[in-house]
Scaffold this motif. Structure first.
Motif, PDB file in Angstrom:
ATOM      1  N   ALA A 191      11.145  -6.135  -3.318  1.00 42.53           N
ATOM      2  CA  ALA A 191      12.201  -5.364  -3.991  1.00 42.53           C
ATOM      3  C   ALA A 191      12.505  -5.962  -5.366  1.00 42.53           C
ATOM      4  O   ALA A 191      12.693  -5.226  -6.345  1.00 42.53           O
ATOM      5  N   ARG A 192      12.531  -7.270  -5.447  1.00 42.23           N
ATOM      6  CA  ARG A 192      12.785  -7.939  -6.726  1.00 42.23           C
ATOM      7  C   ARG A 192      11.655  -7.650  -7.715  1.00 42.23           C
ATOM      8  O   ARG A 192      11.889  -7.387  -8.887  1.00 42.23           O
ATOM      9  N   THR A 250      12.626 -13.226   2.599  1.00 39.45           N
ATOM     10  CA  THR A 250      11.690 -12.324   3.260  1.00 39.45           C
ATOM     11  C   THR A 250      10.773 -11.684   2.228  1.00 39.45           C
ATOM     12  O   THR A 250      11.127 -11.585   1.046  1.00 39.45           O
ATOM     13  N   PHE A 251       9.621 -11.231   2.696  1.00 39.98           N
ATOM     14  CA  PHE A 251       8.718 -10.549   1.777  1.00 39.98           C
ATOM     15  C   PHE A 251       9.350  -9.259   1.262  1.00 39.98           C
ATOM     16  O   PHE A 251       9.205  -8.925   0.094  1.00 39.98           O
ATOM     17  N   SER A 263       0.827  -1.213   0.000  1.00 33.42           N
ATOM     18  CA  SER A 263       0.000   0.000   0.000  1.00 33.42           C
ATOM     19  C   SER A 263       0.859   1.260   0.000  1.00 33.42           C
ATOM     20  O   SER A 263       0.548   2.230  -0.704  1.00 33.42           O
ATOM     21  N   ALA A 264       1.935   1.266   0.782  1.00 30.83           N
ATOM     22  CA  ALA A 264       2.827   2.431   0.816  1.00 30.83           C
ATOM     23  C   ALA A 264       3.466   2.646  -0.556  1.00 30.83           C
ATOM     24  O   ALA A 264       3.581   3.780  -1.033  1.00 30.83           O
ATOM     25  N   TYR A 265       3.875   1.567  -1.209  1.00 26.33           N
ATOM     26  CA  TYR A 265       4.471   1.675  -2.537  1.00 26.33           C
ATOM     27  C   TYR A 265       3.456   2.228  -3.534  1.00 26.33           C
ATOM     28  O   TYR A 265       3.763   3.123  -4.322  1.00 26.33           O
ATOM     29  N   ARG A 266       2.245   1.714  -3.495  1.00 24.50           N
ATOM     30  CA  ARG A 266       1.197   2.182  -4.401  1.00 24.50           C
ATOM     31  C   ARG A 266       0.847   3.649  -4.132  1.00 24.50           C
ATOM     32  O   ARG A 266       0.566   4.400  -5.056  1.00 24.50           O
ATOM     33  N   LYS A 267       0.890   4.040  -2.872  1.00 24.16           N
ATOM     34  CA  LYS A 267       0.561   5.422  -2.503  1.00 24.16           C
ATOM     35  C   LYS A 267       1.532   6.410  -3.153  1.00 24.16           C
ATOM     36  O   LYS A 267       1.141   7.516  -3.524  1.00 24.16           O
ATOM     37  N   ALA A 308       7.724 -15.700  -7.248  1.00 25.85           N
ATOM     38  CA  ALA A 308       9.175 -15.578  -7.085  1.00 25.85           C
ATOM     39  C   ALA A 308       9.691 -16.799  -6.343  1.00 25.85           C
ATOM     40  O   ALA A 308       8.925 -17.523  -5.705  1.00 25.85           O
ATOM     41  N   MET A 309      10.994 -16.982  -6.404  1.00 22.49           N
ATOM     42  CA  MET A 309      11.638 -18.030  -5.605  1.00 22.49           C
ATOM     43  C   MET A 309      13.037 -17.582  -5.217  1.00 22.49           C
ATOM     44  O   MET A 309      13.643 -16.741  -5.880  1.00 22.49           O
TER      45      MET A 309
END
Length: 174
Positions: A111-112, A105-106, A41-45, A100-101
């Motif tokens: 980030a990837r 951590t999330f 949500s922070a990224y989308r904001k 992903a694999m």
């Protein structure tokens, strides 16, 4: 170490050192243990997009996908069924999936995805408001599945066209 050096620089006593350690840990822990909903949500904001809400049905679908990838040691959108067929029970107006694999951590996984144009486009899909995320590990490798979706409009799905007659449309609304 950081707190001790900071306390030494500030010339404070043991009571203040303890508070500095707690504050330092809280700041670091807040970022390290932030939940996926807050991070996405922070990224989308930052792109003026709406926040997303965790959806139990999407989380279950993501869990099934992550488990299937781990069981088969294969990172594949169609590892046990196509994305479209897996989403049929949810009936989304719009949906996307990131997998992903190899990340543990999330935060690392996110980030990837941000650095990949296709995955990033899914994260920034304008009309999605719900998400589900899951991970599963096997033989030291972690597999991730993230599903972003916008649920279908309930008013729209309750309208059934019963017949067409010239100039008259008969509909049933539940």
């Amino acid at each position: 170490m950081l707190a001790r050096n900071l306390a030494r620089l500030l010339g404070v006593g043991n009571k203040w050192k303890t508070l500095i350690v707690i504050a330092s840990f809280s700041c670091l822990a807040g970022q390290a243990f932030a939940d996926p909903q807050s991070e996405i949500s922070a990224y989308r904001k930052t792109y003026n997009l709406p926040a997303v809400t965790l959806d139990p049905k999407l989380t279950e679908l993501a869990r099934q996908q992550a488990n299937a990838m781990a069981e088969r040691s294969s990172m594949d959108h169609n590892v046990y069924a196509s994305f479209r067929s897996r989403m049929a029970s949810y009936k989304p107006a719009s949906a996307a999936e990131n997998i992903a694999m190899g990340t543990s951590t999330f935060g690392d996984t996110l980030a990837r995805w941000k650095s990949s144009p296709g995955h990033n486009a899914n994260l920034l899909k304008g009309n999605v408001t719900r998400f589900g995320v899951a991970s599963a590990s096997r033989h030291g490798t972690t597999y991730w599945a993230l599903i972003l979706a916008s649920p279908s409009d309930p008013k729209q799905s309750d309208v059934k066209v019963l017949s067409f007659f010239p100039f008259v449309m008969l509909m049933r609304v539940r």
